[in-house]
Design a protein around this motif. Structure first.
Motif, PDB file in Angstrom:
ATOM      1  N   GLU A  31      27.244  34.997  -5.534  1.00 47.85           N
ATOM      2  CA  GLU A  31      28.515  35.730  -5.575  1.00 47.85           C
ATOM      3  C   GLU A  31      29.180  35.689  -4.203  1.00 47.85           C
ATOM      4  OE1 GLU A  31      27.799  39.648  -7.145  1.00 47.85           O
ATOM      5  OE2 GLU A  31      26.983  38.840  -9.010  1.00 47.85           O
ATOM      6  N   VAL A  32      28.387  35.849  -3.154  1.00 48.00           N
ATOM      7  CA  VAL A  32      28.908  35.790  -1.781  1.00 48.00           C
ATOM      8  C   VAL A  32      29.465  34.392  -1.502  1.00 48.00           C
ATOM      9  CG1 VAL A  32      28.264  35.873   0.668  1.00 48.00           C
ATOM     10  CG2 VAL A  32      27.453  37.645  -0.905  1.00 48.00           C
ATOM     11  N   LEU A  33      28.752  33.368  -1.909  1.00 47.49           N
ATOM     12  CA  LEU A  33      29.190  31.990  -1.694  1.00 47.49           C
ATOM     13  C   LEU A  33      30.544  31.748  -2.358  1.00 47.49           C
ATOM     14  CD1 LEU A  33      28.636  29.089  -0.671  1.00 47.49           C
ATOM     15  CD2 LEU A  33      27.438  28.698  -2.843  1.00 47.49           C
ATOM     16  N   PHE A  34      30.682  32.151  -3.610  1.00 48.28           N
ATOM     17  CA  PHE A  34      31.952  31.938  -4.303  1.00 48.28           C
ATOM     18  C   PHE A  34      33.060  32.816  -3.729  1.00 48.28           C
ATOM     19  CE2 PHE A  34      29.362  29.883  -7.654  1.00 48.28           C
ATOM     20  CZ  PHE A  34      30.037  28.675  -7.652  1.00 48.28           C
ATOM     21  N   ASN A  35      32.713  34.003  -3.277  1.00 46.62           N
ATOM     22  CA  ASN A  35      33.700  34.847  -2.606  1.00 46.62           C
ATOM     23  C   ASN A  35      34.200  34.166  -1.331  1.00 46.62           C
ATOM     24  OD1 ASN A  35      35.255  37.267  -2.164  1.00 46.62           O
ATOM     25  ND2 ASN A  35      33.756  37.793  -0.589  1.00 46.62           N
ATOM     26  N   GLN A  36      33.283  33.575  -0.577  1.00 47.97           N
ATOM     27  CA  GLN A  36      33.680  32.850   0.627  1.00 47.97           C
ATOM     28  C   GLN A  36      34.565  31.657   0.275  1.00 47.97           C
ATOM     29  OE1 GLN A  36      29.851  32.008   2.354  1.00 47.97           O
ATOM     30  NE2 GLN A  36      29.928  33.825   3.660  1.00 47.97           N
ATOM     31  N   LEU A  37      34.170  30.911  -0.728  1.00 49.04           N
ATOM     32  CA  LEU A  37      34.947  29.746  -1.150  1.00 49.04           C
ATOM     33  C   LEU A  37      36.374  30.165  -1.520  1.00 49.04           C
ATOM     34  CD1 LEU A  37      34.774  26.684  -1.766  1.00 49.04           C
ATOM     35  CD2 LEU A  37      34.052  27.300  -4.069  1.00 49.04           C
ATOM     36  N   GLU A  38      36.495  31.234  -2.283  1.00 51.95           N
ATOM     37  CA  GLU A  38      37.812  31.718  -2.695  1.00 51.95           C
ATOM     38  C   GLU A  38      38.602  32.279  -1.517  1.00 51.95           C
ATOM     39  OE1 GLU A  38      36.773  34.439  -5.809  1.00 51.95           O
ATOM     40  OE2 GLU A  38      36.136  32.817  -7.139  1.00 51.95           O
ATOM     41  N   THR A  39      37.931  33.002  -0.619  1.00 55.10           N
ATOM     42  CA  THR A  39      38.611  33.597   0.533  1.00 55.10           C
ATOM     43  C   THR A  39      39.122  32.533   1.482  1.00 55.10           C
ATOM     44  OG1 THR A  39      37.285  35.612   0.365  1.00 55.10           O
ATOM     45  CG2 THR A  39      38.326  35.166   2.500  1.00 55.10           C
ATOM     46  N   TYR A  40      38.289  31.565   1.811  1.00 56.49           N
ATOM     47  CA  TYR A  40      38.715  30.514   2.725  1.00 56.49           C
ATOM     48  C   TYR A  40      39.817  29.666   2.107  1.00 56.49           C
ATOM     49  CZ  TYR A  40      34.521  31.908   5.265  1.00 56.49           C
ATOM     50  OH  TYR A  40      33.566  32.630   5.927  1.00 56.49           O
ATOM     51  N   ARG A  41      39.751  29.448   0.821  1.00 55.78           N
ATOM     52  CA  ARG A  41      40.817  28.708   0.152  1.00 55.78           C
ATOM     53  C   ARG A  41      42.117  29.506   0.188  1.00 55.78           C
ATOM     54  NH1 ARG A  41      40.468  24.349  -3.131  1.00 55.78           N
ATOM     55  NH2 ARG A  41      38.811  23.852  -1.660  1.00 55.78           N
ATOM     56  N   SER A  42      42.021  30.815   0.012  1.00 60.14           N
ATOM     57  CA  SER A  42      43.215  31.669   0.128  1.00 60.14           C
ATOM     58  C   SER A  42      43.799  31.586   1.530  1.00 60.14           C
ATOM     59  CB  SER A  42      42.882  33.125  -0.202  1.00 60.14           C
ATOM     60  OG  SER A  42      42.629  33.266  -1.567  1.00 60.14           O
ATOM     61  N   ASP A  43      42.922  31.490   2.533  1.00 60.93           N
ATOM     62  CA  ASP A  43      43.394  31.347   3.918  1.00 60.93           C
ATOM     63  C   ASP A  43      44.222  30.073   4.072  1.00 60.93           C
ATOM     64  OD1 ASP A  43      42.037  33.683   4.556  1.00 60.93           O
ATOM     65  OD2 ASP A  43      40.379  32.663   5.583  1.00 60.93           O
TER      66      ASP A  43
END
Length: 152
Positions: free
Chosen positions: A6-18
């Motif tokens: 869940e943390v990994l996908f949250n990071q993936l989504e957050t960095y993509r949002s950046d």
């Protein structure tokens, strides 16, 4: 899903949002500019980020991914905007692809993150390991986009 996934996908989504946030005030014309000292433009970096995740997953799993073969000729390692043609996705199309990619990867590979494959040349054996590598790579290209924006 395990907490670390869940943390990994949250990071993936957050960095993509950046990345998408950095692109908000960029025009299609600006995305085509190659400033002096750079090899590529913003649009190339966008396509390269999109392609890279799928290429590494394909290299690991040996399964055909969700990206057209032509993407490699436009955005693969060693290519440049000189490889673009009228079929190359536009700036707006690439923004949409980048926005959808984290969800698509989560849906397709979220249950397979720990599946063991023969190791890549970097020793990665799981999709989880590949995604960690591609997040790092994405950050490098985010910085390239930021640097190009400063120059245009």
């Amino acid at each position: 899903m395990k907490q670390r996934h869940e943390v990994l996908f949250n990071q993936l989504e957050t960095y993509r949002s950046d990345i998408l946030s950095v692109l908000e005030n960029v025009t299609g014309e600006e995305a085509e500019v190659i400033p002096k000292g750079f090899n590529n433009n913003i649009r190339w970096n966008m396509g390269h980020i999109f392609l890279d995740q799928y290429l590494w997953i394909e290299a690991l799993t040996k399964e055909k991914g969700d990206v057209s073969e032509q993407f490699n000729s436009w955005f693969g390692f060693g290519t440049s905007p000189g490889n673009f043609n009228i079929e190359t996705p536009s700036f707006e199309q690439l923004k949409t692809l980048l926005k959808l990619q984290p969800t698509n990867i989560k849906e397709k590979y979220g249950s397979r993150l720990e599946e063991i494959f023969p190791p890549t040349e970097m020793g990665m054996q799981t999709i989880e390991q590949v995604l960690i590598r591609t997040i790092f790579h994405e950050g490098m290209h985010l910085q390239a986009i930021v640097d190009i924006k400063k120059c245009i």
